[in-house]
Design a protein around this motif. Structure first.
Motif, short mmCIF file in Angstrom:
data_model
loop_
_atom_site.label_atom_id
_atom_site.label_comp_id
_atom_site.label_asym_id
_atom_site.label_seq_id
_atom_site.Cartn_x
_atom_site.Cartn_y
_atom_site.Cartn_z
N GLN A 96 -27.46 13.82 2.44
CA GLN A 96 -28.15 14.64 1.45
C GLN A 96 -27.35 14.77 0.15
OE1 GLN A 96 -29.14 18.53 2.87
NE2 GLN A 96 -30.33 19.06 1.06
N LEU A 97 -26.04 14.88 0.26
CA LEU A 97 -25.19 15.04 -0.91
C LEU A 97 -24.68 13.70 -1.46
CD1 LEU A 97 -23.14 18.17 0.22
CD2 LEU A 97 -25.12 18.09 -1.31
N GLY A 98 -25.18 12.60 -0.93
CA GLY A 98 -24.76 11.29 -1.41
C GLY A 98 -23.38 10.91 -0.89
N VAL A 120 -16.71 -1.87 -6.88
CA VAL A 120 -15.44 -1.16 -6.67
C VAL A 120 -14.77 -1.58 -5.37
CG1 VAL A 120 -16.20 0.84 -8.02
CG2 VAL A 120 -16.47 0.85 -5.54
N ASP A 121 -13.50 -1.27 -5.26
CA ASP A 121 -12.70 -1.53 -4.06
C ASP A 121 -13.04 -0.48 -3.01
OD1 ASP A 121 -10.76 -1.97 -2.13
OD2 ASP A 121 -9.06 -1.76 -3.50
N ALA A 122 -13.50 -0.91 -1.84
CA ALA A 122 -13.87 0.01 -0.77
C ALA A 122 -12.67 0.74 -0.18
CB ALA A 122 -14.61 -0.73 0.34
N LYS A 123 -11.47 0.27 -0.45
CA LYS A 123 -10.28 0.90 0.10
C LYS A 123 -9.74 2.01 -0.80
CE LYS A 123 -9.15 -3.25 2.68
NZ LYS A 123 -8.13 -4.22 3.07
N SER A 124 -10.42 2.28 -1.90
CA SER A 124 -9.97 3.30 -2.86
C SER A 124 -11.00 4.42 -2.95
CB SER A 124 -9.78 2.68 -4.24
OG SER A 124 -9.63 3.69 -5.22
N ILE A 125 -10.62 5.61 -2.51
CA ILE A 125 -11.54 6.76 -2.58
C ILE A 125 -11.94 7.05 -4.02
CG2 ILE A 125 -9.64 8.41 -2.52
CD1 ILE A 125 -11.56 10.37 -1.15
N LEU A 126 -11.01 6.94 -4.95
CA LEU A 126 -11.34 7.22 -6.34
C LEU A 126 -12.36 6.22 -6.88
CD1 LEU A 126 -7.86 8.23 -7.77
CD2 LEU A 126 -9.77 9.72 -7.16
N ASP A 127 -12.18 4.95 -6.53
CA ASP A 127 -13.15 3.94 -6.96
C ASP A 127 -14.53 4.25 -6.38
OD1 ASP A 127 -11.14 2.63 -8.30
OD2 ASP A 127 -11.19 0.82 -7.07
N LEU A 128 -14.57 4.62 -5.10
CA LEU A 128 -15.85 4.92 -4.45
C LEU A 128 -16.55 6.10 -5.11
CD1 LEU A 128 -14.77 4.41 -0.75
CD2 LEU A 128 -16.35 2.97 -2.05
N LEU A 129 -15.78 7.11 -5.48
CA LEU A 129 -16.37 8.29 -6.11
C LEU A 129 -16.96 7.97 -7.48
CD1 LEU A 129 -13.82 11.04 -5.06
CD2 LEU A 129 -16.16 10.74 -4.23
N THR A 130 -16.41 6.98 -8.17
CA THR A 130 -16.94 6.62 -9.49
C THR A 130 -18.36 6.04 -9.41
OG1 THR A 130 -16.00 4.39 -9.52
CG2 THR A 130 -14.64 6.17 -10.43
N LEU A 131 -18.76 5.60 -8.21
CA LEU A 131 -20.11 5.07 -8.05
C LEU A 131 -21.17 6.17 -8.22
CD1 LEU A 131 -19.67 2.76 -4.93
CD2 LEU A 131 -19.89 2.05 -7.33
N ALA A 132 -20.79 7.41 -7.91
CA ALA A 132 -21.73 8.55 -7.96
C ALA A 132 -23.03 8.18 -7.25
CB ALA A 132 -21.99 8.96 -9.40
N ALA A 133 -22.90 7.61 -6.05
CA ALA A 133 -24.05 7.14 -5.28
C ALA A 133 -24.77 8.32 -4.63
CB ALA A 133 -23.60 6.14 -4.22
N ALA A 134 -25.95 8.60 -5.12
CA ALA A 134 -26.76 9.71 -4.61
C ALA A 134 -27.50 9.30 -3.34
CB ALA A 134 -27.75 10.14 -5.68
N GLN A 135 -28.10 10.28 -2.67
CA GLN A 135 -28.92 10.00 -1.50
C GLN A 135 -30.01 9.00 -1.90
OE1 GLN A 135 -31.39 13.23 -0.07
NE2 GLN A 135 -31.14 12.52 2.03
N GLY A 136 -30.20 7.99 -1.06
CA GLY A 136 -31.20 6.96 -1.33
C GLY A 136 -30.66 5.75 -2.07
N SER A 137 -29.43 5.82 -2.56
CA SER A 137 -28.83 4.68 -3.27
C SER A 137 -28.64 3.51 -2.31
CB SER A 137 -27.46 5.05 -3.85
OG SER A 137 -27.58 6.04 -4.83
#
Length: 105
Positions: free
Chosen positions: A27-29, A58-75
């Protein structure tokens, strides 16, 4: 006409490549907790793993990189792995998405 996606990718001998498409169902992406879990699991594999959301990779091994995606629910995200354990890595990561990273909603 041959499109780029129709051409096979060439990797060094002994390496494999794998690609999966997943959907963010939380729900929170892809917020901090699931991003941290995704990065932590990805770090357990030798393969280079990337996550693609729209035009951003982005690099899947980097939490910061993953957060930059701002992937919402349904992405819809594309997971790509290259290395000797690529398929196993994506099996593991795909399961995280299927089980909502252990979150109820």
């Amino acid at each position: 006409m041959i499109e780029k996606s129709d051409l096979p990718e060439v990797f060094p001998e002994g390496e494999e490549t794998a690609v999966r498409t997943v959907v963010v169902v939380n729900q929170l992406g892809l917020h901090a907790r699931p991003a941290a879990r995704l990065a932590q699991e990805a770090q357990g594999f030798e393969a280079e793993i990337t996550v693609i959301c729209e035009e951003q990779e982005v690099d899947a091994k980097s939490i910061l990189d993953l957060l930059t995606l701002a992937a919402a629910q349904g992405s819809k995200l594309e997971l790509r792995a290259n290395g000797c354990d690529a398929a196993a890595a994506l099996d593991c990561l795909e399961e995280l998405f299927k089980t909502r990273f252990g979150e109820e909603k």
